[in-house]
Design a protein around this motif. Sequence first.
Motif, PDB file in Angstrom:
ATOM      1  N   THR A 107       0.825  -1.198   0.000  1.00  0.00           N
ATOM      2  CA  THR A 107       0.000   0.000   0.000  1.00  0.00           C
ATOM      3  C   THR A 107       0.866   1.257   0.000  1.00  0.00           C
ATOM      4  O   THR A 107       2.037   1.228   0.383  1.00  0.00           O
ATOM      5  N   LYS A 108       0.255   2.361  -0.394  1.00  0.00           N
ATOM      6  CA  LYS A 108       0.948   3.648  -0.318  1.00  0.00           C
ATOM      7  C   LYS A 108       1.353   3.946   1.120  1.00  0.00           C
ATOM      8  O   LYS A 108       2.432   4.515   1.370  1.00  0.00           O
ATOM      9  N   GLY A 109       0.508   3.545   2.076  1.00  0.00           N
ATOM     10  CA  GLY A 109       0.816   3.792   3.477  1.00  0.00           C
ATOM     11  C   GLY A 109       2.108   3.161   3.926  1.00  0.00           C
ATOM     12  O   GLY A 109       2.822   3.711   4.769  1.00  0.00           O
ATOM     13  N   TRP A 110       2.443   2.004   3.374  1.00  0.00           N
ATOM     14  CA  TRP A 110       3.711   1.336   3.710  1.00  0.00           C
ATOM     15  C   TRP A 110       4.893   2.184   3.260  1.00  0.00           C
ATOM     16  O   TRP A 110       5.900   2.293   3.951  1.00  0.00           O
ATOM     17  N   LEU A 111       4.755   2.797   2.103  1.00  0.00           N
ATOM     18  CA  LEU A 111       5.849   3.574   1.524  1.00  0.00           C
ATOM     19  C   LEU A 111       6.028   4.925   2.190  1.00  0.00           C
ATOM     20  O   LEU A 111       7.121   5.501   2.126  1.00  0.00           O
ATOM     21  N   THR A 112       4.985   5.433   2.825  1.00  0.00           N
ATOM     22  CA  THR A 112       5.038   6.797   3.335  1.00  0.00           C
ATOM     23  C   THR A 112       5.179   6.869   4.855  1.00  0.00           C
ATOM     24  O   THR A 112       5.093   7.957   5.422  1.00  0.00           O
ATOM     25  N   VAL A 113       5.385   5.737   5.523  1.00  0.00           N
ATOM     26  CA  VAL A 113       5.674   5.759   6.956  1.00  0.00           C
ATOM     27  C   VAL A 113       6.935   6.595   7.179  1.00  0.00           C
ATOM     28  O   VAL A 113       7.900   6.520   6.407  1.00  0.00           O
ATOM     29  N   SER A 114       6.952   7.384   8.244  1.00  0.00           N
ATOM     30  CA  SER A 114       8.053   8.329   8.447  1.00  0.00           C
ATOM     31  C   SER A 114       9.412   7.653   8.524  1.00  0.00           C
ATOM     32  O   SER A 114      10.425   8.226   8.137  1.00  0.00           O
ATOM     33  N   SER A 115       9.473   6.417   9.015  1.00  0.00           N
ATOM     34  CA  SER A 115      10.759   5.736   9.174  1.00  0.00           C
ATOM     35  C   SER A 115      11.146   4.890   7.966  1.00  0.00           C
ATOM     36  O   SER A 115      12.149   4.179   8.001  1.00  0.00           O
ATOM     37  N   MET A 116      10.360   4.947   6.893  1.00  0.00           N
ATOM     38  CA  MET A 116      10.678   4.171   5.692  1.00  0.00           C
ATOM     39  C   MET A 116      11.853   4.792   4.954  1.00  0.00           C
ATOM     40  O   MET A 116      11.977   6.011   4.855  1.00  0.00           O
ATOM     41  N   THR A 117      12.759   3.950   4.467  1.00  0.00           N
ATOM     42  CA  THR A 117      13.857   4.378   3.606  1.00  0.00           C
ATOM     43  C   THR A 117      13.893   3.461   2.392  1.00  0.00           C
ATOM     44  O   THR A 117      13.237   2.418   2.358  1.00  0.00           O
ATOM     45  N   THR A 118      14.673   3.822   1.406  1.00  0.00           N
ATOM     46  CA  THR A 118      14.776   2.977   0.219  1.00  0.00           C
ATOM     47  C   THR A 118      15.330   1.599   0.577  1.00  0.00           C
ATOM     48  O   THR A 118      14.907   0.587   0.013  1.00  0.00           O
ATOM     49  N   GLU A 119      16.259   1.552   1.526  1.00  0.00           N
ATOM     50  CA  GLU A 119      16.867   0.268   1.881  1.00  0.00           C
ATOM     51  C   GLU A 119      15.942  -0.562   2.762  1.00  0.00           C
ATOM     52  O   GLU A 119      15.911  -1.790   2.659  1.00  0.00           O
ATOM     53  N   VAL A 120      15.175   0.084   3.637  1.00  0.00           N
ATOM     54  CA  VAL A 120      14.162  -0.648   4.393  1.00  0.00           C
ATOM     55  C   VAL A 120      13.120  -1.224   3.434  1.00  0.00           C
ATOM     56  O   VAL A 120      12.686  -2.370   3.583  1.00  0.00           O
ATOM     57  N   PHE A 121      12.740  -0.444   2.434  1.00  0.00           N
ATOM     58  CA  PHE A 121      11.770  -0.949   1.460  1.00  0.00           C
ATOM     59  C   PHE A 121      12.333  -2.152   0.719  1.00  0.00           C
ATOM     60  O   PHE A 121      11.633  -3.158   0.534  1.00  0.00           O
ATOM     61  N   ALA A 122      13.589  -2.074   0.289  1.00  0.00           N
ATOM     62  CA  ALA A 122      14.190  -3.207  -0.412  1.00  0.00           C
ATOM     63  C   ALA A 122      14.216  -4.438   0.482  1.00  0.00           C
ATOM     64  O   ALA A 122      13.882  -5.552   0.046  1.00  0.00           O
ATOM     65  N   LEU A 123      14.613  -4.266   1.740  1.00  0.00           N
ATOM     66  CA  LEU A 123      14.681  -5.414   2.644  1.00  0.00           C
ATOM     67  C   LEU A 123      13.288  -5.992   2.882  1.00  0.00           C
ATOM     68  O   LEU A 123      13.109  -7.219   2.856  1.00  0.00           O
ATOM     69  N   THR A 124      12.300  -5.143   3.089  1.00  0.00           N
ATOM     70  CA  THR A 124      10.968  -5.664   3.362  1.00  0.00           C
ATOM     71  C   THR A 124      10.341  -6.323   2.134  1.00  0.00           C
ATOM     72  O   THR A 124       9.553  -7.262   2.261  1.00  0.00           O
ATOM     73  N   MET A 125      10.702  -5.865   0.947  1.00  0.00           N
ATOM     74  CA  MET A 125      10.218  -6.552  -0.246  1.00  0.00           C
ATOM     75  C   MET A 125      10.926  -7.898  -0.417  1.00  0.00           C
ATOM     76  O   MET A 125      10.318  -8.876  -0.884  1.00  0.00           O
ATOM     77  N   CYS A 126      12.188  -7.969  -0.014  1.00  0.00           N
ATOM     78  CA  CYS A 126      12.868  -9.265   0.003  1.00  0.00           C
ATOM     79  C   CYS A 126      12.224 -10.189   1.037  1.00  0.00           C
ATOM     80  O   CYS A 126      12.123 -11.399   0.830  1.00  0.00           O
ATOM     81  N   HIS A 127      11.779  -9.612   2.152  1.00  0.00           N
ATOM     82  CA  HIS A 127      11.041 -10.391   3.148  1.00  0.00           C
ATOM     83  C   HIS A 127       9.772 -10.975   2.524  1.00  0.00           C
ATOM     84  O   HIS A 127       9.461 -12.166   2.725  1.00  0.00           O
ATOM     85  N   GLU A 128       9.033 -10.153   1.795  1.00  0.00           N
ATOM     86  CA  GLU A 128       7.811 -10.657   1.165  1.00  0.00           C
ATOM     87  C   GLU A 128       8.142 -11.769   0.173  1.00  0.00           C
ATOM     88  O   GLU A 128       7.436 -12.779   0.106  1.00  0.00           O
ATOM     89  N   MET A 129       9.216 -11.608  -0.598  1.00  0.00           N
ATOM     90  CA  MET A 129       9.629 -12.676  -1.497  1.00  0.00           C
ATOM     91  C   MET A 129       9.996 -13.926  -0.706  1.00  0.00           C
ATOM     92  O   MET A 129       9.757 -15.062  -1.151  1.00  0.00           O
ATOM     93  N   GLY A 130      10.541 -13.720   0.490  1.00  0.00           N
ATOM     94  CA  GLY A 130      10.904 -14.847   1.338  1.00  0.00           C
ATOM     95  C   GLY A 130       9.719 -15.693   1.746  1.00  0.00           C
ATOM     96  O   GLY A 130       9.878 -16.891   2.015  1.00  0.00           O
ATOM     97  N   HIS A 131       8.528 -15.108   1.804  1.00  0.00           N
ATOM     98  CA  HIS A 131       7.351 -15.921   2.106  1.00  0.00           C
ATOM     99  C   HIS A 131       7.121 -16.963   1.025  1.00  0.00           C
ATOM    100  O   HIS A 131       6.667 -18.075   1.300  1.00  0.00           O
ATOM    101  N   PHE A 132       7.434 -16.629  -0.223  1.00  0.00           N
ATOM    102  CA  PHE A 132       7.277 -17.587  -1.320  1.00  0.00           C
ATOM    103  C   PHE A 132       8.409 -18.606  -1.362  1.00  0.00           C
ATOM    104  O   PHE A 132       8.183 -19.784  -1.635  1.00  0.00           O
ATOM    105  N   LEU A 133       9.640 -18.152  -1.126  1.00  0.00           N
ATOM    106  CA  LEU A 133      10.813 -18.957  -1.452  1.00  0.00           C
ATOM    107  C   LEU A 133      11.720 -19.279  -0.278  1.00  0.00           C
ATOM    108  O   LEU A 133      12.688 -20.016  -0.433  1.00  0.00           O
TER     109      LEU A 133
END
Length: 366
Positions: A91-117
């Motif tokens: 969601t947009k809300g995930w991206l706009t949290v005050s503590s979000m950074t580009t690297e946190v986003f990359a890590l959390t998207m890797c986390h989501e991929m980790g649910h599959f693999l």
Amino acid sequence: MDHLSTDGTDGNSAATIGGTVDSAPLSGERPPTREEAEAILDRVVALYQDHAAAANPAGTHKISWTINWDSDAVSAHVQLKPGEDWKIQVTKGWLTVSSMTTEVFALTMCHEMGHFLGGFPFKTSRSGDSTGALGTSIAAESQADYFATKDCLPRLWANETEANAAAFAELDPSARERCTTAYSDLASQQLCGRILRASLQTGRFFEEQAVLQAPREIVYPRFDTPDTTEAEVTKEGHAPSQCRLDTLVAGAVCSVKSTGTGIPGFVPPYGEYSDASEEAARPFACQTGPGARPRCWFQPDTVATDCSELGQQACVVEDGVHKVRYCDTTSGVSYYECFQHEVCKESGDGLADCYAPDVDPEEGSP
């Protein structure tokens, strides 16, 4: 993150990451732009499209992603249904949290991929797939964390040598030593350093979100304050933020990487705990040393639990916080707390998940 920068004036300040000051400033990161977020998702998905294509039945699965730019809910989920793509939903809300950074986003998207693999251990209580027809089963939350730093970020950032070197230089000597001990070549050490920096940022992000869900004093996780608790059985849900940081760090320093396109431990009975599943996954993770999965969440599952009255899963509300309660014969009873502004809903097939209030429970699952 807000209030977190790398400004400092001397070697004893908190200018380097990993020191002993809870308010240790981090680098001047910012949330990703729309274009950057989409590019990160494109890259993460491209890394593993061949894994989906190879999953049983071969050639029938594809990974996709969506960002709901109309939703302010703070939410990142995966969707896994028969006959559909493996989908990452943000969601947009995930991206706009005050503590979000580009690297946190990359890590959390890797986390989501980790649910599959990420593989074993799985979320056994809601695999919903006794035959393996979906091509995978959802990995447990901490296993997805482990996958993110052990396998996904090393692939995503392998060629970003300048950024890796800069991040490694920001770490304090004790944090850098974790990487120099784990890897013999400078490039791998610097990549490891960048992953550690992102892990610390993400650990703080997790803590802030946890406090929003259940208000209490905020205690940021740190490299030098590991969680010393020991779980009786492996936990499927989100661990406390310090335990999550410990898991991210373990993945970063584990030199045992997954190989091929198989999913570790995905053997019959698919998505369930079994000795065969644990043994099949063993070669793809560190079993001892700093890279082993922390005992604050990971233990061999040997205790049988009676779930006949509780059911496999259900929605519960405690102190105003919506939660999903899971019960599994091998992993016991565990809870997943919904993010702020999310509610627990049960779908027609009896599965309970956290959703934005306006989301139909048939649309997807975490």
